[in-house]
Design an enzyme around this catalytic site. Structure first.
Site, PDB file in Angstrom:
ATOM      1  N   HIS B  81       0.842  -1.203   0.000  1.00 33.29           N
ATOM      2  CA  HIS B  81       0.000   0.000   0.000  1.00 33.29           C
ATOM      3  C   HIS B  81       0.870   1.243   0.000  1.00 33.29           C
ATOM      4  O   HIS B  81       1.862   1.302   0.727  1.00 33.29           O
ATOM      5  CB  HIS B  81      -0.922   0.007   1.208  1.00 33.29           C
ATOM      6  CG  HIS B  81      -0.202  -0.194   2.509  1.00 33.29           C
ATOM      7  ND1 HIS B  81       0.186  -1.445   2.951  1.00 33.29           N
ATOM      8  CD2 HIS B  81       0.236   0.677   3.439  1.00 33.29           C
ATOM      9  CE1 HIS B  81       0.801  -1.325   4.106  1.00 33.29           C
ATOM     10  NE2 HIS B  81       0.864  -0.040   4.435  1.00 33.29           N
ATOM     11  N   VAL B  82       0.485   2.193  -0.806  1.00 31.47           N
ATOM     12  CA  VAL B  82       1.217   3.468  -0.854  1.00 31.47           C
ATOM     13  C   VAL B  82       0.244   4.608  -1.124  1.00 31.47           C
ATOM     14  O   VAL B  82      -0.862   4.395  -1.626  1.00 31.47           O
ATOM     15  CB  VAL B  82       2.289   3.489  -1.972  1.00 31.47           C
ATOM     16  CG1 VAL B  82       3.483   2.644  -1.599  1.00 31.47           C
ATOM     17  CG2 VAL B  82       1.716   3.078  -3.304  1.00 31.47           C
TER      18      VAL B  82
END
Lengths: 457, 169
Positions: B81-82
């Site tokens: 996740h970013v």
């Protein structure tokens, strides 16, 4: 991490060896099948024979899966193109290149190495890094090692503990009580060829090498207590007038009141050095000739630095110079096997060029936000600086509850421009920069300390 | 989960509540990746067909995040996740790999189920809640089994509670 190393020469070999020993999947590319044979026989790495900048060779070396390319062939241009190809065709996210020619590195062209132009994240110049390492040793003559951390606020020093040292045989926690104002901590000790991170009740003994972290402006006070404050050298003799020797001599020329003499065996090289150096006398001759060393003034020199490209010459020249009367000898040595000769021959400082280069690279391989890293001379321990990020297991509890293992010493912490010396009750906050001493075997544990949890966005 | 909440497969799917989160082409099956980087390249390329971002930027961010700490959570699951500039809400992309890959997960098991989350930079976007919900759902062994055995992308989409459930799906 999957890493490609272009170039299996001395620098490439050292890097591949270190990365492979830390469980990275390393592939080495070189045009020489002999060098590839040698490196794949000796190390746990894959080898590809070919031109390091050619797309098909990089493809064959697994560039598609690689997270890092380290291009350290002898040609700057091959190294730069290799990084460009790795970026443009294979999305390799971290690109490190060896660039020797100063022309590319001039401040005026500083836009060259960025993502839009030549996508190189880290430029390494082993000769210059070694030169700087030598200069650091000359700058703090009371210490055999000296490094800067914490945005310049923290110094890491290595000092030899002498008989007359006032804190010999005093438990370390008592030293803190004796000097409550002194922001310094002993984070590592080398004794009987072993390096360890001390416990609070350990003592320093005469003959130990002590590693300290100290608030930068407390450095001379710390040297007073733990080692000895020594005046900066005024007379310096450099054996070896190659790239490194000239770099060091040139830097010393800009300091006032210094007399520098360079001894170089090769006539052409001596002439080149003489042409480049303005205030330095260059003598043509053998650095192992005692008469020539005498002529260069080794007998009354505060320091003799041997920087030829031959380890044996460097070691012998340093030993000879000491015998002639030089106060201190600093010696460039590539082969770690020679470290055993340091004390018997009375050489004060060994500078390992590989340690510097490899340290720079490992800083980008290690997990977590690592902002500084340096191997100690023999690679048995390292000092590193990292940022404590949200969700890291270090944050928000006293250090004694943070499961810090033996062999790791959290020395200084920089928080909002202020240096703290951490004790057991110290609570790390998000954004703190920690300067840590770690024995080699504990590196994986240090990585876990800085590792963020899943929730970190 | 008790029987009452499992009245129909569709209800069960909706209880996972990933409606609206998944991209239109947000489920990939039999993805063949040879490494973490290769996987992220593929995920970034897919995602950037629907969102306004450069694949290389998303790839770089995913790899950098991974270097700070693995997003593998164990049992063959990873939730990379970013934050991505310009997104207005959290978007997801689910991939089932043909061959599990090494992911440095806490249980050291290779990963074959990957739920990538791309979130706005705004910390108040509910991204942490979405991440927690995703992790919770994938922690259920029977759910992982369903995802692994689902015959098609549409079937996975239905399990995740997406909106592309077709007749017979």
């Amino acid at each position: 991490m999957k890493v490609i190393v272009c170039g299996a020469g001395r620098v490439g070999y050292g890097i591949a060896e270190e990365l492979a020993s830390e469980q990275n999947a390393v592939t080495v590319i070189d045009v020489s099948s002999e060098l590839i044979d040698q490196i794949t026989t000796n190390l746990d790495v894959r080898g590809v024979v070919g031109h390091g900048a050619h797309p098909d060779v990089l493809d064959q070396a697994g560039a598609g899966d690689a997270e890092m390319i380290i291009a350290v062939t002898f040609s700057d241009e091959v190294n730069m193109v290799a990084c460009q190809i790795a970026h443009s065709l294979f999305d390799v996210p971290m690109r490190i290149a060896r660039v020797r020619s100063q022309n590319y590195l001039q401040p005026a062209w500083s836009d060259l190495f960025n993502r839009q132009n030549m996508p190189i994240d880290v430029v390494i110049s082993p000769e210059i890094e070694v030169g700087r390492a030598v200069l650091r040793r000359l700058e703090t003559p009371g210490a055999f090692d000296s490094l800067v951390f914490g945005e310049g606020l923290v110094r890491f020093l290595g000092v030899r503990v002498e008989e007359e040292c006032p804190v010999v045989a005093t438990p370390l926690n008592q030293i803190r009580e004796l000097f409550p104002q002194l922001k310094a901590a002993v984070v590592g000790i080398r004794r009987d060829k072993r390096v360890f991170a001390p416990h609070p009740n350990d003592q320093l003994l005469a003959g130990d090498d002590a590693y300290l972290v100290v608030q930068a402006d407390h450095e001379s006070r710390a040297l007073d207590i733990f080692g000895r404050e020594v005046d900066r050298a005024r007379r310096v003799v450099i054996v070896g007038g190659g790239n490194i020797g000239v770099f060091v001599a040139e830097a010393l020329e800009s300091a006032r009141g210094l007399r520098v003499r360079v001894v170089e065996a090769d006539k052409t090289q001596a002439e080149l050095a003489a042409a480049q150096l303005k205030r330095t006398v260059v003598l043509h001759g053998d650095g192992l000739d005692p008469a020539l060393l005498r002529e260069a003034g080794a007998a009354d020199a505060e320091v003799v630095v041997s920087l030829t490209n031959d380890d044996k010459v460097n070691v012998l020249a340093a030993a000879l110079a000491k015998a002639e009367g030089a106060k201190r000898a600093v010696c460039l040595v590539n082969d770690r096997a020679y470290h055993a000769l340091k004390d018997p021959l009375g050489i004060d400082v060994f500078v390992d060029p590989r340690a510097t280069t490899v340290s720079t690279i490992l800083q980008h391989v290690r997990k977590g936000r690592i902002t500084g890293l340096q191997f100690l001379e023999d690679g048995e321990a390292e000092v590193l600086e990292g940022v404590a990020l949200e969700t890291s297991p270090l944050v928000g509890k006293p250090l004694r509850k943070a499961n810090i293992e033996d062999g790791i010493y959290i020395g200084a912490v920089v928080r909002k421009g202020v240096v703290h010396i951490a004790d057991d009750d110290f609570v790390v906050e998000i954004g703190d920069r920690l300067v840590i001493f770690a024995e080699r075997e504990q590196v994986a544990h240090v990585e876990r300390m800085f590792r963020v949890a899943l929730e970190y966005f | 989960m008790n029987d009452a909440t499992r009245t129909s497969e569709k209800d069960a799917a909706q209880s996972n509540g990933f409606d609206g989160l998944l991209l239109d082409q947000g489920v990939i099956i039999d993805l063949n990746a040879t490494s973490k980087k290769h996987l992220f390249q593929e995920l970034a390329r897919h995602a950037c067909e629907e969102i306004d971002a450069a694949p290389s930027v998303v790839l770089g961010a995913l790899l950098e995040r991974e270097r700070l700490g693995t997003t593998g959570v164990g049992s063959g699951v990873a939730i990379p996740h970013v934050a991505v500039a310009g997104l207005d809400r959290v978007r997801g992309l689910f991939a089932r790999l043909g061959q599990p890959i090494e992911f440095d997960a806490p249980d050291e098991k290779p990963v074959d189920l990957v739920f990538m989350l791309l979130a706005p930079e705004d910390i108040n976007s509910g991204r942490l809640k979405t991440l927690a919900r995703t992790a919770r759902a994938l922690r259920r062994p029977e759910f992982r089994e369903q995802l692994r055995e689902a015959p098609s992308a549409d079937a996975i989409r239905a399990l995740l509670g997406g909106d592309a459930v077709t007749a017979g799906g």
